[in-house]
Design an enzyme around this catalytic site. Sequence first.
Site, short mmCIF file in Angstrom:
data_model
loop_
_atom_site.label_atom_id
_atom_site.label_comp_id
_atom_site.label_asym_id
_atom_site.label_seq_id
_atom_site.Cartn_x
_atom_site.Cartn_y
_atom_site.Cartn_z
N LEU A 13 35.31 36.47 44.90
CA LEU A 13 36.12 37.65 45.21
C LEU A 13 36.98 38.07 44.02
CD1 LEU A 13 37.50 39.68 47.15
CD2 LEU A 13 38.93 37.78 47.94
N GLY A 15 37.03 36.73 40.85
CA GLY A 15 36.27 36.80 39.61
C GLY A 15 35.52 38.12 39.47
N TYR A 139 43.64 20.46 51.10
CA TYR A 139 43.61 21.53 50.11
C TYR A 139 44.98 21.72 49.46
CZ TYR A 139 43.19 26.35 48.34
OH TYR A 139 43.19 27.48 47.56
N PRO A 166 48.83 33.59 44.63
CA PRO A 166 48.58 34.88 45.29
C PRO A 166 48.77 34.77 46.80
CG PRO A 166 46.50 33.79 44.90
CD PRO A 166 47.59 32.84 44.42
N LYS A 190 32.54 40.76 61.80
CA LYS A 190 32.44 40.77 63.27
C LYS A 190 32.47 42.19 63.82
CE LYS A 190 35.56 37.57 64.51
NZ LYS A 190 36.26 36.65 65.44
#
Length: 317
Positions: A13, A15, A139, A166, A190
Amino acid sequence: MSKVVLVTGGTGLVGSAIKDFVENKGGAADGESWVFLGSKDGDLKDRPAVDAIFEKYKPTHVIHLAAKVGGLFANMAQKVEFYRENIAMNDNVMECSRIYKVEKLVSYLSTCIFPDKTTFPIDESMLHNGPPHSSNEGYAYAKRMVDTMNRAYKEQYNCNFTSIIPTNIYGPSDNFSIENGHVIPGLIHKCYIAKRDDTPFTIWGSGTPLRQFMYSLDLAELTVWVMREYHDAEPIIISVDEEAEVSIKDVALAVVKAMGFEGEVVFDTDKADGQFKKTASNGKLRGMKPEFEFVGIEEGLQKSVDWFVANYETCRK
């Protein structure tokens, strides 16, 4: 002196947005060449592979975007993998940046790594003030270590390493997986299916959580600015203003409008919401770039929906 900017995670996204910015939006500077790496260019968890990448390209600057990422449910199910794989990638990129005398390394963190119990808005000084939300602790702790090591490399080796925090990002070239993607691309996919199949559009959770969403091209421009102009080991939050915070319900209804969906909209309150809010202050950014104008949520969502529909057959989903 020519510069070689190596972007890990260069096909994802952010990059893709940086590539668009430097190649099509006038974001390149004289003497810069850009290399955008994807997973096929080498496994960043494997040290010899990372050594080979640095030996091949000899980067002077590195923007480290690559990470094992996922939504709420993936983070809850794979805490070990989210920790170990991110630690390995970050360690290899940082140490090779030191060895190959990279002039500037910019790594990405995330607002979800901040303490779960905190006051709002959060700012850069609060990163280590308590444990993160238990849903994504694997994470979160791996990413927090990037901040710790930036300062350690600066102190011990005088490396110019920093990090960007971000807020939620969305835009073209995202991962639109419903199971493993983030909230906006998941909602877009969706809603597309609901419109195609004439079925209800079901949103997981109550829709009440609040988030700051940033269009990927805005983040791309500010990331390149950080690489060139922001020289401090301390992280910098890149975010829309606090007043731009919106609820998931507002976003879902904006997706409905952008998609032209006219069917039933359902909120599945049996699904977990995650954190209610994690409002971030962009005060440091605004102090340095007070004039920057962010793309509004409705405009950004329309661009994202249009891109997804046009690229449905080939995009990540």
